[in-house]
Design a protein around this motif. Structure first.
Motif, PDB file in Angstrom:
ATOM      1  N   THR A  65       0.822  -1.270   0.013  1.00  0.00           N
ATOM      2  CA  THR A  65      -0.042  -0.008  -0.121  1.00  0.00           C
ATOM      3  C   THR A  65       1.003   1.186   0.090  1.00  0.00           C
ATOM      4  OG1 THR A  65       0.024   0.195   2.324  1.00  0.00           O
ATOM      5  CG2 THR A  65      -1.671  -1.096   1.378  1.00  0.00           C
ATOM      6  N   ARG A  66       0.149   2.191  -0.116  1.00  0.00           N
ATOM      7  CA  ARG A  66       1.068   3.568  -0.109  1.00  0.00           C
ATOM      8  C   ARG A  66       1.424   3.947   1.102  1.00  0.00           C
ATOM      9  NH1 ARG A  66      -3.733   6.985  -3.013  1.00  0.00           N
ATOM     10  NH2 ARG A  66      -4.894   5.225  -2.381  1.00  0.00           N
ATOM     11  N   ASP A 117      -5.271   0.264  -4.490  1.00  0.00           N
ATOM     12  CA  ASP A 117      -4.470   1.486  -4.951  1.00  0.00           C
ATOM     13  C   ASP A 117      -4.578   1.784  -6.432  1.00  0.00           C
ATOM     14  OD1 ASP A 117      -3.602   2.320  -2.300  1.00  0.00           O
ATOM     15  OD2 ASP A 117      -1.524   1.406  -2.678  1.00  0.00           O
ATOM     16  N   ARG A 119      -7.028   5.242  -6.638  1.00  0.00           N
ATOM     17  CA  ARG A 119      -5.852   6.654  -6.580  1.00  0.00           C
ATOM     18  C   ARG A 119      -6.323   7.573  -8.025  1.00  0.00           C
ATOM     19  NH1 ARG A 119      -1.191   7.969  -9.418  1.00  0.00           N
ATOM     20  NH2 ARG A 119      -1.331   5.932 -10.477  1.00  0.00           N
TER      21      ARG A 119
END
Length: 261
Positions: free
Chosen positions: A27-28, A67, A71
């Protein structure tokens, strides 16, 4: 428990991806944690070398698919900013970085290895760069580095077909140094990382810099171009179809998209 574990022990910083229930999908927040751990390692006198691993079952299955779906990319963004920054932090780390790879190393799980100094693969490792199948293009400098190391034909095979390949092929392609048994993987990789940590730090840093100096500007420019193209494709219909098919557990259908001229 943190999804990125950072352990310091007598000069060695171990960065461990620890999200086994999701096959270490990144993940980010996880990219940001690894980026920060590398940046701190770069400036900390206490850190002499870095070991990057995902544990015995899986290195990483790549980006977390959510994501990709949620995003909102900007024109100069190719992948989530923390992921891009992580790749640059890995590339630019002045301390030696050793990777220990077991299980899946998919997408960025393979391309990040191109920026490590030494890579040891277990005989259980499975590599894949499936960017085209996701409606995307290569990232992490892979479209420049892989042809340089592997030769054009093998690079075409790995990046255009995007199929899984063995640790032996990873060695042949210049992605890994050698293949060892799973039982040997961590003792071997940690032993090498500790051996590097014991070496004269200024001499080692200078050697790493000189080894990487040629072509550094070209690599930066190429990575930036990749990031831009990746971003455009990520916002496009082919990537949307790939993600939808993954989430709906079906085969993607790209037949309605016109061939590029």
């Amino acid at each position: 428990m943190s999804e990125i574990e950072v352990i310091d022990d007598t000069g060695l910083r171990t960065i461990r991806i620890a999200r086994p229930e999701k096959k270490n999908a990144l993940t980010r927040a996880m990219y940001a944690s690894m980026r920060d751990a590398l940046r701190e390692a770069a400036t900390s006198p206490a850190v002499r070398s870095v070991l990057l691993t995902g544990g015995a079952s899986c290195f990483t299955s790549g980006n977390d698919v959510n994501d990709f779906k949620t995003r909102s990319a900007t024109p100069d963004d190719s992948i989530p900013t923390p992921a891009r920054d992580f790749l640059f932090a890995l590339r630019d780390c002045p301390k030696p970085v050793v990777a220990a790879v077991a299980g899946f190393a998919i997408g960025i799980g393979t391309t990040m290895l191109l920026h490590c100094d030494l890579v040891y693969a277990a005989d259980t490792a499975v590599f894949r760069m499936p960017f085209v199948d996701l409606g995307l293009c290569p990232e992490g400098g892979s479209s420049l580095i892989v042809p340089q190391r592997a030769g054009q034909l093998l690079a075409n095979e790995l990046l255009m077909l995007g199929e899984a390949f063995s640790p032996e092929t990873a060695v042949r392609a210049g992605i890994a140094n050698t293949v060892v048994s799973l039982a040997e993987l961590f003792p071997v990789a940690e032993g090498v990382a500790r051996k590097l940590a014991a070496k004269p730090p200024a001499a080692l840093a200078a050697t790493k810099r000189l080894l990487r100096e040629t072509g550094a500007q070209a690599l930066t420019a190429h990575m930036t171009e990749e990031f831009g193209t990746f971003s455009e494709l990520l916002r496009g219909p082919e990537a949307a179809e790939a993600v939808a098919a993954f989430q709906e557990k079906r085969k993607p259908d790209f037949s309605r998209f016109l061939a590029a001229e």
